[in-house]
Design an enzyme around this catalytic site. Structure first.
Site, PDB file in Angstrom:
ATOM      1  CG  ASP A  71      -1.950   1.100   1.187  1.00 28.18           C
ATOM      2  OD1 ASP A  71      -2.211   1.627   0.085  1.00 28.18           O
ATOM      3  OD2 ASP A  71      -2.492   1.448   2.254  1.00 28.18           O
ATOM      4  CD  GLU A 128      -5.243   5.108  -2.760  1.00 29.95           C
ATOM      5  OE1 GLU A 128      -5.418   4.941  -1.536  1.00 29.95           O
ATOM      6  OE2 GLU A 128      -6.151   5.464  -3.539  1.00 29.95           O
TER       7      GLU A 128
END
Length: 368
Positions: free
Chosen positions: A240, A283
């Protein structure tokens, strides 16, 4: 052959239109264009043959009428491009002419062989229902005419006009049949291409062009089954971006999207050909690494983390880091359990200050 094709695609018989080959209207216009050209050529030749060679003056008059009707229809189609009206008019002209031809010829010279063209044209240009009505009615009327009047006709041998009729009619049927098959093949190829494109879209993330969450689930299930069956190693990494919301707030979502695109390229450059990379959501990215144990998973994660930290994104030369959680496969693992363990490692990496790699719950060590 190519030069002849280019020549044939230019001339008074060409009907300008905006349609593409995957559109049925393209093939309807093309067929009408070709039929009009063939009929003009046919009636023009036979007009002179019927006058000077065969001495069929009534047939020569019918040829002249058909030539004029086809020419008027061609001009109308070029001007208005009304496909439905032109298709009905073309079939009507052909049916009327063939009926006149057969009646005037009294069945001589095997004129009835031209009837085989009507169903082929009617079905393609008018559709199944109207094509059935037109061709069925036309053929029924002619059969009735033959039954009623044929006893009065003399028998005819194969002569030169008969050979012309048989040869040209067979060429016409062959041409129309080829046109139908080509249009069917184009339609099939178009649908196959669209299906392939839809299949790619169904498993691809539109922004990054990586595999999407749904496809990653399928791949992970397959790789888990293979690892369990053959006792192969398997590792999963979840990464991430760090503080991505701040980047979006400061530079805008368009820049954020560009960063994610570049990030996907950086990640793709670090993994092996056998690894599977995809966008897990938002993300977050997922890496499935077959034949990779716990140590290899950490090594791969660190390689990715360092490459991202050293890269400068977009024209603004932005700095970005990622946190990574990884784990290897256990004998009892399911998709949920192995992903959960990698996700726990990601949570620990975030908790430990970000820009680091952590193993999942079964980790024996942390990597700094």
């Amino acid at each position: 052959m190519a030069g002849l094709k280019r020549l044939f695609n230019k001339g008074w018989w060409v009907i300008p239109h905006p349609f593409q080959p995957e559109d049925l209207r393209y093939w309807r216009v093309k067929l009408m264009q070709n039929i009009q050209f063939i009929l003009q050529l046919y009636t023009g030749i036979f007009f002179f043959l019927n006058i000077f060679l065969f001495d069929y003056l009534l047939m020569a008059a019918a040829d002249a009428i058909l030539f004029g009707g086809i020419l008027a229809l061609q001009i109308d189609l070029r001007k208005h491009l009304n496909i439905e009206r032109s298709a009905r008019l073309l079939i009507g002209i052909i049916v009327i002419f063939l009926g006149m031809y057969f009646v005037l010829a009294h069945g001589r010279n095997y004129s009835f062989i031209w009837f085989s063209m009507v169903p082929l044209l009617a079905f393609f240009l008018l559709g199944l229902r109207l094509g059935l009505y037109v061709s069925g009615g036309f053929l029924a009327a002619l059969v009735a005419f033959i039954i009623w009047f044929s006893p009065q006709w003399p028998s005819y041998a194969i002569n030169l006009p008969a050979v012309f009729n048989i040869a040209l009619a067979l060429v016409a049927v062959l041409t129309i049949s080829r046109h139908y098959e080509k249009s069917r093949e184009e339609a099939f190829n178009f649908l196959a291409k669209r299906n392939r494109e839809l299949e790619v879209l169904a498993r691809t993330d539109t922004l990054t062009q990586l595999k999407n969450r749904s496809h990653l689930d399928d791949v992970l299930e397959q790789e888990l089954e293979r690892a369990h069956r053959y006792q192969h190693e398997l590792a999963v990494l979840i990464l991430d971006t760090d503080h991505f919301k701040t980047l979006n707030d400061n530079y805008g979502h368009l820049v954020g999207d560009q960063v994610l695109k570049e990030l996907s390229q950086v990640l793709s450059a670090q993994i092996r050909a056998s690894d599977i990379l995809g966008r897990w959501g938002g993300e977050e990215f997922l890496v499935i690494a077959p034949n990779t144990d716990e140590e290899g998973a950490v090594e791969l994660a660190e390689k990715i983390r360092i490459a991202v930290a050293e890269h400068r994104f977009t024209e603004q030369k932005l700095h970005l880091t990622v946190s990574i959680g990884c784990t290897d496969c256990l004998d009892e693992d399911t998709i949920i359990s192995i992903v959960q363990r990698a996700d726990n490692g990601l949570y620990q990496a975030k908790h430990d200050g970000r820009n680091c790699t952590r193993l999942g719950k079964a980790a024996r060590a942390a990597v700094h």
